[in-house]
Design an enzyme around this catalytic site. Structure first.
Site, PDB file in Angstrom:
ATOM      1  N   ASP A 131     -69.194 -57.355  21.645  1.00  0.00           N
ATOM      2  CA  ASP A 131     -69.253 -58.434  20.664  1.00  0.00           C
ATOM      3  C   ASP A 131     -68.156 -59.472  20.873  1.00  0.00           C
ATOM      4  OD1 ASP A 131     -67.213 -56.771  20.020  1.00  0.00           O
ATOM      5  OD2 ASP A 131     -67.747 -56.514  17.923  1.00  0.00           O
ATOM      6  N   ASP A 189       0.851  -1.185   0.000  1.00  0.00           N
ATOM      7  CA  ASP A 189       0.000   0.000   0.000  1.00  0.00           C
ATOM      8  C   ASP A 189       0.887   1.235   0.000  1.00  0.00           C
ATOM      9  OD1 ASP A 189      -1.953   1.852   0.243  1.00  0.00           O
ATOM     10  OD2 ASP A 189      -2.930   0.960   1.981  1.00  0.00           O
ATOM     11  N   ASP A 200     -50.993 -53.385  58.004  1.00  0.00           N
ATOM     12  CA  ASP A 200     -49.795 -53.193  58.820  1.00  0.00           C
ATOM     13  C   ASP A 200     -50.046 -52.228  59.970  1.00  0.00           C
ATOM     14  OD1 ASP A 200     -50.105 -50.865  57.435  1.00  0.00           O
ATOM     15  OD2 ASP A 200     -48.128 -50.853  56.492  1.00  0.00           O
TER      16      ASP A 200
END
Length: 1755
Positions: free
Chosen positions: A1427, A461, A1685
């Protein structure tokens, strides 16, 4: 130039814009490798000239003009001077020239001496080091190779230039790493193709097009040796060369094979990632294509799991298939096969709608053929890597070398060798890669790299004055917090973490150091050319190298995309630790805000709208770049998914298109939403919205009703507001035709103000699209806000108002502006907002006392309309306030407890955002304000005091020997705000008064006792009472003070009414156990209890014998001891190991009284008289804990984010009163209608079976003459009461058969059409179990029968008519019934009377009195269930004779004759029975449960650890307020009905060990809290885990021919709501368990003895009825026994003293029990609690105890 280039790339973040200044190249679509020969020649001359000038005259340098670029720079520039590198000397992007042979002629590029070869390969001149092409090869690039894939159309001038001047071609780069060999060999093959040697390159089959000559082989060998040094060759290449060092062809052939394999994998991945399907091709072909791709990838080691594959497939679905994305997105475990089933279903439905041809699936061979036919039907849209060039004379760009040594770095100069059937996809950035796809040539677009970064490289750059780097690994001598101000091209600050040195080690072995700044806030690592120039290093873009001023080459420059890069391999790593720099404090103003935080802050708006708003400054305070958008694309907000779920989108453009144009605020749209149900009266039920047509500005106003005056007030308000604030007059208001708008009052008002009402057309709601869409959007936001915050529903309008504020500030994607901007208002300052429901602390300026806390927890709602404050909801005060005195409460826990994903906390971001509005509480002073007294109009919750002051009780530290946590108390003065609770509390209905919430004060005079700890861990409710107080070592004498004389141990006759105390056991993790508590008599108890009323007679002290029989005078010849032994014998009682007696330590011989007040429903046995945990009891064993499931309970804990308040005292309320507006609950339907089974059934096979069943049913109806077929009646002539609707229902039976049934709608039958006194009887389950037990003991044959269409044999007496089913086409006709059709109220009773009459008259049977449907004669017993008939007899012929008589009248089927002597399997009334005559019988339901439970949608855990018990001791059902919406309530009640219904069916059939849990949960079906549902799921899970368990019976072998009927009874005292006791009984016949019962006592018992008496008295009637049935079915003598019991109960039964009965109720119960025992000759026996199997009917037990009591009869 710089500004122009920066403007073209505004999206590049910090630093990236600067990076494009000098290294960015003009965008071109030309291939960088495709360079014409004429341009190479020109470049060679210019390059040679430039090099020679540079060599001979260092003081001057010239850069040749590049004809490919229009550069504003001059052709030549001055040479570099001493000092910084001049800006004008840098090569710009337009001055970059292609490189040719002269570049490779540089000595540094050929470090190895060429191998000796024929002189014909050398060009004239001694300086050339590169081989010359043989004459047979021809001039390079003169003619294209047919295999190269490129054609060139040259102009005539270009042809002449090529013929005369071109001698060389561009060679491949040097191989520098074995990892780069695959990419290098591609460039080498390209080099051979450009050299007219493409014909010798091996093809796909491994053979060249033409044979290679010797000269060509020599050229091939030498060039390979030059550019591929041996030290950089891969191992497999070296292995080939070790065999034959000249076999370069084999290397090329194998390389091509590898590239083909890699290309196929890449193409498969790309194709899979870009699937598209809309139904235009067959679904089979699409499925085959996808599965083939997935199989190939899996075979090649690239595993594609179901989740990823389904996501990729669903993402490509469009058209009618698109909805699968939404219906399937929550199915986490979905498979590809399941998804394709849905795709096939939609495709077949489409085909079915287009034509009537039947759909069918193809055979596998067809699918394979289809996969080839449809391979490229969904080809992705791509741009080809190397399209054919049409003009060779166009300017081209040279390609730079990839010098990166990283294996993952993309190659920048490689081309594909061969084409595949699927074109490569173009990617905008590398993040678009899917499924681990590598960055190869097929995925990289070489013509557009504006967003690409070359990994492992630094970007050169020239515009950057400083070098910036993101990683700290290469920074030397770093120092933190540098005082450096760095800005980017947009003048924005770039935060810098550290400064240091960046050290280079270049090719000439020299080291150079420059300064570097560290920051993570840049897009690329930037290398500043200015700083390089300062150390005498320049970038020569002519040769693409970094060099010193003397010409020494330091490193090559790589051009990638539009930028130039330098490899990081020349950087020297540092020894600095990364955290040293990365942990440097970064300024809060520069840290990016996470997108989920901004998404929630801005009312859950979508990312696109938020970005538009930030770009256009409609939202102020920060910019778009301040937000981290990386997660915006993939982020799924669960609250948005839940709150904004919708069926479909509104139709776009539905508003009138041709309306006139209006100025702002002249044309308004309005609509009313509501009502919202189940809200307090103070909360609004409606809201009315207004939207301006031009600006889209919105207003919302709350409404409590829709009356005319309410609407008129709102219209008056908004018109005045618009007139005064915007100086505008409303001309038109568009609205629908609701009565609130069309009334005369509003019409006159509009007419008076000159406003034109514009009404929508009738039944056209779409014409009102603006208002409708706004309401939908606001409601979506409202649901989302409430879901996210957890605030109560009565604050719904606050969420609407918050959303309206934000929506007015968000920009529209169309107009690019917000409604506020259109209206001329400033943008919304986001720093003034808080997320909806944000927990805050509000300052209380007027506390009750000076020591009272000054902060009140609250929840921020929205900015105030009337002040600069904020509307905040205060749950403790049940009101909203308008105040500025608040601070934000920070929490670090998950806000969304309903979802299983990572917690989201934004405390730091919220602090930064609201920094200017933060604190009002200083360290030294508190500024008081009167704002808290300003109640806004948002006070929707009335003031209800739910926290009465409670007395404080201090708990002794000696609560339990295992308790180490100190006790804590919760009072109003000690409230604390939990940081872990972010959600707001769900409030109760304020309309419920205190009288029906709080317990009645008249019920008990026991003082209120607050909780000592919350019920967060499993629902345990502990009381703040001194359970165990420290005692003196010496024994205390009896005194008049009860607190010093009462014994902590069991007292059966302890009276709560007179002492105001209740026994409470000590909590233990192991449940309850009384095996270490010695039994004491009532007399001993009486001695220890002072000031008590007279009690009943107590029994003498009991010994430790295992069985104790109470002598009762009965007319029997057997001695009492023998009778007891005979009753106890053969019972499935547990075998207990011998135990040593346990002694109590002295400090606990006398304990203080225990005060308690318990109202919880329990699964843990509260107040159980039979089981206590003593002070020296041990913790639960590993066996007890190993199967415990940890389930969440919706009590106050860290995971429950509904409350910030301390736990309240438990309040009992009516179950129904907790639910608002509950209506009737629909029954659960398990059958199919006609349209579901036949008309719209997609399953062809199932549909055909249902059609067959339908015809069978119709034929049976006609055969039975069910209706009168001679006459049809008109509907108008018949009384509607006598008309019954009818329908067909279909279901699939357990045996796999499909059944259809024509039924009448008896649920809507009129009461006048049937006799309500008739009953439909069926056999009682106890009768069936008794018959089965006697059959086993007597070696009976069991025959199972079925009568088809049983009801149709019964005539109907009433005059009834039915409507025929709709599909028969007789809608206006009726038919009269003659038979009892299924579904009619009287059909069951009619059939029962019919079959009963036939069995008695024709079969010689008689019905057993008191037991309906049980028939017998001297040989056969029949149990009838509708049935179904079950026949029992000693002689099978007797059964056959009955069958023959039944067949004469009825259609009788023999399901199972039962004649085998081996094991026979039956399915009798849901029971799966395995029976071997004379040996055993096993009863279970494994197959049925395996089929039914998965259909309940219960989250089962089949692979996890199995539960050892159906519940856990010590868990209590918390019945606090339950607030649910009506729909949610109904859904949960339906779910509870299904689950408890199935559990009840199983429990009462044979799983009697589950009856206690079933009964307890059944009481809470109408209270479906999360805790109840969790317990129900646990019960279903246990049933699923134990579905293979069976009730085991063995044939009894009695000494004498008698039947023995025994009932074992038990009771748990006061462990149910309202102190009710749970009672349980188990019935046994000849040692076989035939039934059980667990229920809550109908009356409140005052002692354990009374509870036991109640349990026994409940068991005696059924015991007598069973005794009568057994004597009727089997004429043997019978012995009846009753086991308990409770010795005190036994003593009451045998006592003759009636003076000490404490009350009338107790006395009458006891006296009745005495009469029943003596009158029915019952033998009452004592059984130890540890052997009492009825204990499982009354309380939850530890796993070990539960197994011990049940494993002898259920296993």
């Amino acid at each position: 130039m710089e500004s122009q280039q920066l403007s073209n790339y505004p999206h590049i973040s910090h630093g990236s814009a600067c990076a494009s200044v000098t290294s960015k190249e003009v965008h071109t679509n030309q291939d960088p490798l495709d360079v014409s020969a004429s341009k190479i020649q020109e470049y060679d001359k210019a390059s040679t000239k430039a090099n020679s000038q540079q060599t001979t005259t260092p003081a001057s340098s010239a850069v040749p003009e590049n004809p490919h670029h229009a550069s504003p720079q001059p052709a030549s520039v001055p040479p570099p001077q001493n000092g910084p590198y001049p800006q004008q000397c840098m090569m710009t992007q337009n001055q970059a020239n292609p490189s040719g042979w002269s570049f490779y002629g540089h000595p540094s590029m050929i470090p190895y001496t060429p191998y000796q070869m024929s002189p014909m390969y050398f060009p004239p001149g001694p300086q050339s080091q590169f081989p010359q092409y043989p004459s047979s090869v021809g001039t390079p690039l003169s003619t294209p190779s047919p295999e190269s894939g490129n054609t060139f159309t040259d102009s005539s001038s270009a042809d002449s230039d090529m013929t005369s001047t071109k001698k060389y071609v561009r060679p491949p780069p040097m191989l520098t790493s074995p990892n780069d060999f695959p990419n290098w060999v591609k460039t080498y093959i390209k080099f051979l193709q450009n050299s007219n040697l493409g014909g010798i390159i091996p093809t796909v089959n491994g053979k060249p097009v033409r044979p290679i000559t010797d000269d060509e082989l020599t050229f091939l060998y030498n060039t390979f040796q030059i550019f591929a040094p041996s030290q950089f060759l891969p191992t497999w290449v070296k292995d080939i060369l070790s065999v034959d060092y000249t076999d370069i062809m084999k290397i090329l052939s194998k390389s091509i094979e590898k590239m083909q394999s890699d290309t196929q994998e890449a193409n498969d991945i790309v194709t899979l990632a870009n699937l598209q399907y809309n139904g235009s091709t067959p679904a089979d072909a699409f499925e085959t294509k996808v599965t083939n791709i997935i199989d190939r990838l899996n075979n090649n080691g690239i595993h594609i799991n179901n989740k990823v594959a389904c996501q990729l497939i669903m993402r490509g679905l469009s058209g009618e298939y698109k909805f699968l994305r939404y219906t399937r997105h929550r199915h986490l475990n979905m498979t590809v096969a399941e998804l394709f089933l849905d795709i096939h279903a939609i495709y077949e439905e489409q085909q079915g709608s287009r034509n009537s041809k039947p759909n069918y699936r193809r055979n596998p061979s067809d699918e394979k053929n289809d996969s080839r036919s449809y391979t490229n039907t969904t080809k992705p849209k791509v741009i080809a890597r190397n399209p054919q060039k049409t003009n060779n004379s166009k300017s081209k760009t040279a390609r730079a070398h990839n010098v990166s040594t990283s294996n993952n770095s993309p190659s920048t100069d490689n081309d594909s060798i061969s084409k595949s059937t699927t074109e490569p996809i173009q990617l905008n950035n590398k993040h678009d890669l899917h499924l681990g796809q590598k960055l190869t040539e097929s995925t990289v677009n070489h013509t557009n790299h504006s967003d690409d970064e070359l990994p492992g490289h630094l970007l050169l750059d020239s515009g950057a004055s400083r070098t910036l780097i993101r990683s700290a690994h290469h920074i030397h001598s770093a120092s933190s917090n540098p005082d450096i101000n760095v800005v980017d091209a947009q003048k924005r600050n770039i935060p810098i973490n550290a400064i240091g040195d960046l050290q280079f080690h270049f090719q000439d072995n020299t080291k150079t150091s420059i300064k570097v700044l560290h920051t993570p806030n840049i897009a690329y690592d930037l290398l500043s050319l200015n700083e390089l120039a300062a150390v005498d290093i320049t970038a020569c873009f002519t040769k693409n190298v970094l060099e010193r001023s003397d010409g020494t080459v330091l490193a090559p420059i790589v051009k990638y995309g539009d930028f130039y890069w330098v490899s990081k391999k020349y950087l020297l790593p540092s020894n600095i630790s990364v955290p040293t720099i990365n942990n440097v404090h970064t300024s809060e103003s520069t840290r990016k805000y996470p997108y989920p935080f901004i998404h929630r802050m801005l009312a859950h708006a979508n990312a696109q709208t938020i970005r538009y708003s930030l770009k256009n400054n409609t939202i102020t305070y920060f910019n778009e770049s301040d937000v981290d958008w990386s997660s915006a694309i993939d982020y799924q907000c669960p609250d948005c998914l839940i709150g904004k779920s919708t069926k479909h989108r509104h139709i776009k453009g539905s508003r009138l298109k041709y309306q006139n144009s209006y100025e702002p605020f002249q044309y308004l749209h309005t609509d009313i939403f509501g009502p919202v149900h189940n809200l307090p009266k103070s909360a609004p039920s409606y809201f009315i919205s207004f939207t301006d047509e031009t600006t889209k500005f919105r207003w919302v106003y709350p409404l409590h009703d829709r009356r005319e005056d309410s609407i008129l007030d709102v219209f008056t308000t908004i018109l005045a507001f618009i007139k005064n604030q915007f100086q505008a007059s409303v001309l038109v208001i568009q609205m629908d035709r609701g009565s609130e708008y069309t009334n005369r009052t509003l019409h006159k008002f509009l007419e008076k103000n000159g406003i034109t009402p514009c009404y929508t057309t009738t039944a056209d709601s779409r014409a009102h699209g603006v208002a409708e869409r706004l309401n939908r959007t606001l409601l979506d936001d409202c649901r989302t806000q409430l879901q996210c915050s957890g605030l109560p529903n009565h604050l719904w309008f606050s969420a609407i108002e918050f959303s309206t504020i934000v929506r007015n500030s968000l920009a529209s994607p169309k107009s690019k502006k917000s409604a506020r901007q259109h209206a001329g208002l400033a943008g919304l300052d986001i720093s003034t907002l808080l997320p909806f429901g944000q927990p805050v602390i509000v300052n209380d300026h007027n506390p009750n006392s000076k020591i009272h806390p000054r902060g009140i927890p609250g929840y921020a709602l929205h900015p105030s309309r009337n002040s600069y404050g904020y509307i905040i909801y205060l749950p403790s005060l049940k009101k909203t306030v308008d105040t500025t005195n608040y601070v934000i409460l920070q929490g670090k826990e998950s806000r969304l407890d309903q979802f299983n994903y990572d917690a989201l906390t934004f405390d730091e971001d919220l602090n930064r955002l609201t920094a200017s509005y933060h604190s009002f509480i200083a360290s030294n002073e508190i500024q008081e304000s009167n704002d808290l007294n300003i109640e806004s109009d948002h006070d929707f919750q009335s003031d209800i005091e739910l926290h009465p002051e409670q007395p404080r009780n201090v708990l002794s530290k000696a609560v339990s020997p295992t308790d180490s946590t100190p006790p804590s108390t919760h009072t109003e003065d000690s409230k604390r705000v939990s940081k872990t609770n972010i959600r707001a509390p769900r409030e109760v209905d304020p309309n419920i008064s205190e009288s029906n919430i709080l317990p009645s004060k008249k019920r008990s005079s026991t003082p209120q006792i607050s909780n000592i700890e919350s019920t967060g861990s499993g629902g345990m409710h502990k009381l703040n009472v001194p359970l165990l107080a420290p005692m003196s070592q010496s024994n205390t004498h009896e005194s008049s003070h009860a607190s010093k004389s009462k014994d902590f141990r069991h007292s059966d006759s302890y009276s709560e009414n007179e002492t105001n105390h209740t026994n409470v056991p000590i909590s233990s993790t192991g449940g309850t156990n009384n095996k270490t508590v010695p039994q004491i008599s009532d007399q001993e108890t009486e001695k220890r209890i002072i000031h008590r009323s007279p009690s009943i007679d107590a029994s003498p002290p009991e010994n430790n014998s295992s069985h104790n029989i109470v002598p009762i005078k009965t007319p029997t010849t057997v001695s009492e001891q023998n009778t007891e032994e005979s009753i106890i014998a053969d019972l499935p009682l547990p075998d207990l190991p011998p135990e040593s007696p346990t002694e109590f330590p002295d400090p606990f011989k006398e304990l203080p009284p225990i005060n308690s007040r318990q109202t919880n429903s329990s699964l843990g046995g509260i107040g159980d008289s039979n089981a206590y945990t003593t002070i020296n009891s041990k913790k639960r064993s590993l066996e007890d804990n190993e199967t415990e499931i940890k389930v969440s309970r919706d009590t106050w804990n860290t995971k429950n984010m509904r409350s910030l308040e301390p736990p309240r005292s438990k309040k009992r309320i009516h179950l129904i009163a907790a639910v608002k507006a509950v209506k009737s609950i629909k029954p659960i339907r398990t059958t199919l209608r006609y349209d579901e089974a036949i008309t719209y059934n997609k399953d062809i096979k199932e549909k055909e079976k249902y059609i067959e069943a339908y015809h069978k049913e119709v034929n049976q109806l006609l055969k039975m003459k069910t209706w009168d077929t001679d006459k049809y009646y008109d509907r108008k002539e018949i009384d509607p009461k006598r008309v019954i609707n009818s329908m067909f229902i279909f279901n699939r039976k357990r045996d796999g058969t499909h059944k259809a049934r024509f039924v009448a709608r008896g649920d809507i039958q009129h009461p006048d059409t049937y006799d309500s006194g008739m009953q439909s009887n069926t056999v009682h389950h106890y009768a069936l179990m008794t018959s089965l037990s006697l059959a086993l003991d007597n070696n009976y044959y069991i025959t199972q029968l079925d009568i088809s269409s049983a009801y149709l044999y019964a005539d109907i007496k009433e005059e009834l008519y039915i409507r025929p089913p709709p599909h028969l086409g007789m809608n206006d006709k009726l038919i009269r019934l003659k038979k009892s059709l299924y579904g009619l109220k009287q059909s069951g009773a009619n059939w029962y009377e019919t079959i009963k009459s036939y069995l008695i008259k024709q079969c010689g049977m008689e019905e057993v009195r008191g037991w309906s449907c049980v028939f017998k004669n001297s040989q056969v017993t029949i149990c009838l269930f509708v049935d179904d008939m079950i026949l029992f007899s000693k002689d099978l012929n007797s059964n056959k004779r009955i069958i023959a008589k039944l067949k004469m009248q009825y259609d009788t089927k023999i399901i199972n004759l039962g004649e085998s002597d081996d094991e026979i399997q039956y399915d009798i009334l849901g029971l799966e029975i395995k029976y071997q005559r004379g040996k055993y019988m096993k009863l279970g339901m494994e197959n049925s449960l395996t089929e039914k439970i998965p259909k309940l949608n219960v989250p089962l855990n089949p692979n996890g650890r199995k539960l050892g018990a159906p519940g856990q001791p010590g868990l209590y059902i918390n019945q606090q307020e339950l607030e649910l919406e009506e729909d949610d309530y109904k859904m949960k009640v339906h779910e509870m009905q299904k689950l408890i219904g199935l559990a009840s069916y199983v429990g009462y059939k044979f799983r009697f060990d589950l009856l206690y849990y079933i009964n307890t949960l059944a009481q809470h079906i109408l209270f479906p809290s999360k805790q109840v549902l969790d317990m129900t799921y646990e019960l279903i899970q246990f049933i699923w885990n134990t579905r293979d368990k069976q009730l085991i019976w063995h044939k009894s072998k009695p000494v004498k021919p008698t039947n023995k009927l025994v009932v074992i009874s038990d009771a748990s005292y006061g462990n149910q709501p309202y102190y009710k006791s749970q009672i349980g009984n188990i019935y046994l016949l000849n040692g076989k368990v035939i039934g059980g019962k667990s229920t809550k006592a109908s009356l409140t018992c005052t002692s354990t003895t009374e509870a036991e008496i109640h349990a026994i008295s409940e068991s005696v009637p059924l015991l007598n009825n069973l005794s009568y049935l057994i004597q009727e079915l089997d004429k043997k003598p019978i012995t009846k026994g009753l086991l308990t019991d409770s010795k005190s109960t036994i003593s009451i039964i045998i006592s003759n003293n009636e003076e000490k009965f404490r009350n009338r109720f107790f006395g009458t119960k006891a006296m009745r029990l005495r009469d029943e025992v003596s009158g029915n000759h019952l033998h009452v026996c004592y059984i130890e609690t540890k052997k009492n199997i009825a204990d499982v009917m009354t309380k939850p037990l530890p796993i070990k105890t539960f197994k011990l009591l049940t494993n002898k009869w259920i296993h």
